[in-house]
Write an enzyme that holds these catalytic residues in place. Structure first.
Site, mmCIF file in Angstrom:
data_model
loop_
_atom_site.group_PDB
_atom_site.id
_atom_site.type_symbol
_atom_site.label_atom_id
_atom_site.label_comp_id
_atom_site.label_asym_id
_atom_site.label_seq_id
_atom_site.Cartn_x
_atom_site.Cartn_y
_atom_site.Cartn_z
ATOM 1 N N GLU A 128 0.838 -1.196 0.000
ATOM 2 C CA GLU A 128 0.000 0.000 0.000
ATOM 3 C C GLU A 128 0.873 1.246 0.000
ATOM 4 O OE1 GLU A 128 -3.350 2.362 2.706
ATOM 5 O OE2 GLU A 128 -2.771 0.309 3.210
ATOM 6 N N LYS A 162 -8.164 -15.127 16.240
ATOM 7 C CA LYS A 162 -8.347 -14.712 14.848
ATOM 8 C C LYS A 162 -9.790 -14.336 14.524
ATOM 9 C CE LYS A 162 -4.473 -17.660 13.656
ATOM 10 N NZ LYS A 162 -3.995 -18.871 13.006
ATOM 11 N N ASP A 192 1.965 -14.212 12.625
ATOM 12 C CA ASP A 192 0.811 -14.787 11.932
ATOM 13 C C ASP A 192 -0.078 -13.652 11.445
ATOM 14 O OD1 ASP A 192 -1.430 -16.106 11.068
ATOM 15 O OD2 ASP A 192 -1.528 -17.477 12.780
ATOM 16 N N HIS A 236 -2.798 10.271 -1.733
ATOM 17 C CA HIS A 236 -2.982 8.945 -2.324
ATOM 18 C C HIS A 236 -3.006 9.007 -3.847
ATOM 19 C CE1 HIS A 236 -3.710 5.773 0.758
ATOM 20 N NE2 HIS A 236 -3.791 6.844 1.548
#
Length: 620
Positions: A300, A432, A508, A606
């Site tokens: 990004e 998660k 993770d 951006h």
């Protein structure tokens, strides 16, 4: 038994028997009890010794095979002559039955005499340690008879006497005792069969031929590493087979230049290449008086640049400070009972402080670093959820805590026989997944990081004002998130920074879900001139050992932060420091993005830095 009697003088034994004349008539009262027990025991002893006498003789001189034959021929009509008498030992040439009676009488008589004497001493206030000659002899006789009886009968004879075992069982047990222990046969595992293709070993074939065999199912794709013995070649063959099956090229996916052996059985299965994700650095981030260059792996645009600007604002304002509130990984199994009452019984048992030490010892025995901190229970009907919290050192700790939980479950099943273990994970952990229990109770490392940004830095570096930031934070991070019903999402983009650092350091990535729980607070400071900004993150789940942290690229990023591997001086310190760095980087990212939004620069930046200038049609 002869070895025991080699050290005991038979003549001194009979002197001890003669000395009992001074005991008087009171000692005779113990004789009926002794004789009754002797009579019961002696009958079985003689049956055993008569039936086993031939076998004992052959075992002392012959091989074990001869001993077994002697045992069979000792039956009536077997032709094997039995000894007329069995002696107690070589040093004491007395029949075993008589010897047993003598020592039984000596033991009980001496015990009765000593009890009578000590009772008299208590009545007359005489010290018990002052012994007469008769008492000294009685103690010696009692000890000697006890040693003899224990050595002769042993635990096996007493068990057979109590359970009423028959003579055949006695013979079998004696054979076990006198027979030499058989040599343990070492099981030789056969080597795995050589996989052949076209009449030769699989590895001697061309890669294209092996790939064709994988496509038609002759060779299993998952077995290539084991059969070829070369991880890189296995990935190459699997890649060829994949292109054959799909008809699509993987030319843009790199294959060479990666150590596939480092991920075997640990990080990734069935590899066909690796994805290149660029790594940028933001910093220096001044945190707790130290400077860190923070690695961020992302695709990004503007993310690293924006975080870098936030680090600059923090550094120019004197740095940030962090506080570690708690450190404990969780796992919550679910068990079921027939009734809710039984589930509640286990809940009370687990939460009882009197049982905490026992459960902690069982849990902690599974690891050098695992330390159980507590168990929080929740009931849904007849189902019980137990949320274990555990310190896991420098590891993220999911495997460690799961192993400890399994150990405790095994113990609890012995205590609660009607307990049915449904799963070692019942989603009360919660792993998660966004969950209020993590947001409230915390999971992993809970960290608060704060900084005071001066008005000058807000104006010159962040290009905005303090009042504008305060208003935006209230309307966006607090009110807007509440309107959306967010759980732990009271921030601008904490997950951006968390994910980028997780990928760079081998964490993770899926645990970004709860690790990004964050509330960003902005308040006026120093009379309204400066800005106090903080992030509270209760669930940062990171480790510096295990999993992807051992890969070369990720280990290099951990080394850049000074937290590579385990901390030998203070276990857990490296993982805790990494969690603080994550929070500090999130603080920088929040500060920069909120400033861009307040100044109306988000879309402009951006469009400038996050748009590709390449011709899309030409690429496709």
């Amino acid at each position: 038994m002869s070895k025991i009697w080699d050290y005991i003088d038979c003549r001194s034994l009979f002197h001890c028997i003669d000395s009992f004349r001074e005991f008087g008539e009171d000692s005779k009262r113990a004789l009926p009890l002794s004789l009754s027990i002797v009579q019961q025991m002696d009958d079985m002893v003689l049956r055993k010794t008569r039936k086993f006498s031939g076998e004992m003789d052959c075992c002392s001189n012959n091989k074990m095979e001869d001993c077994i034959e002697g045992s069979a021929s000792a039956k009536p009509g077997g032709g094997k002559k039995k000894n007329s008498k069995t002696l107690a030992s070589d040093a004491l040439p007395l029949p075993v039955g008589l010897t047993n009676k003598v020592f039984f009488i000596l033991f009980f008589t001496a015990s009765y005499f000593l009890m009578r004497r000590w009772r008299e001493k208590i009545r007359t206030s005489t010290p018990l340690h002052v012994l007469s000659l008769g008492e000294l002899v009685a103690i010696v006789v009692q000890l000697a008879s006890f040693i003899y009886l224990l050595g002769f009968f042993g635990i096996d004879y007493v068990q057979n006497f109590i359970t009423g075992g028959n003579d055949d069982d006695d013979v079998r047990e004696e054979l076990k005792l006198i027979s030499p222990a058989p040599k343990e046969e070492v099981a030789i595992k056969p080597s795995p069969p050589q996989v052949q293709l076209k009449g030769i070993s699989l590895g001697d074939n061309e890669d294209d031929d092996i790939a064709t065999a994988v496509c038609n199912g002759t060779v299993a794709s998952y077995s290539l590493e084991a059969t070829l013995g070369d991880c890189t070649r296995s990935a190459r063959v699997r890649r060829k087979a994949l292109e054959m099956m799909t008809g699509r090229s993987l030319d843009g996916l790199p294959l060479e230049g990666f150590d596939y052996g480092s991920i075997l059985g640990q990080c990734c299965e069935l590899p066909v290449g690796y994805v290149q994700i660029p790594v940028g650095v933001a910093g220096p981030l001044v945190l707790d008086g130290l400077e860190y260059m923070v690695p961020m792996s992302t695709t990004e645009g503007c993310l690293v640049a924006s975080t870098n600007r936030g680090c600059k604002a923090i550094r120019m304002s004197g740095g940030a400070t962090s506080v570690l509130l708690r450190d404990g990984m969780t796992r919550a199994p679910v068990v079921r009972f027939a009734t809710a009452k039984r589930a509640a019984d286990l809940k009370y048992y687990v939460e009882d402080p009197n049982n905490s030490e026992k459960l902690s010892a069982i849990f902690n025995s599974t690891s050098r670093f695992a330390r159980l901190q507590g168990i929080q229970c929740g009931i849904a009907g007849r189902n019980l959820y137990m949320r274990f919290s555990c310190f896991t050192g420098d590891a993220m700790g999911m495997n460690m805590v799961s192993k400890g939980v399994q150990n405790v479950l095994d113990f609890l099943q012995n205590e609660f026989l009607d307990m049915d273990v449904i799963s070692v994970s019942g989603n009360f952990c919660a792993d998660k997944k966004p969950a209020a229990v993590n947001w409230i109770e915390g999971r992993g490392k809970s960290v608060v990081c704060e900084a005071v940004i001066t008005e000058e830095v807000v104006r010159k570096v962040l290009k905005t004002t303090v009042p504008a930031l305060l208003e935006l934070n209230m309307l966006k991070n607090l009110t807007g998130s509440a309107l959306a019903g967010a759980i732990g999402g009271f921030n601008a983009h904490a997950s951006n920074i968390v994910s980028a650092i997780f990928i760079a350091t081998g964490q993770d990535p899926a645990q970004n879900v709860e690790s990004s729980h964050c509330i960003t607070m902005m308040e006026a400071s120093n009379g309204g001139k400066d800005l106090h900004v903080s992030v509270t993150m209760p669930c940062i789940e990171v480790g510096t050992v295990g999993g992807g942290t051992q890969l070369a690229s990720q280990a290099a990023c951990l080394n850049l932060l000074g937290v590579k591997g385990a901390n030998t001086q203070s276990p857990g310190a490296n993982a805790q420091r990494l969690a603080r760095i994550v929070a500090g980087a999130v603080l920088a990212g929040e500060l920069s993005l909120m400033s861009a939004l307040a100044a109306g620069q988000l879309v402009k930046s951006h469009m400038k830095y996050n748009r590709s200038s390449k011709d899309i049609k030409a690429i496709s």
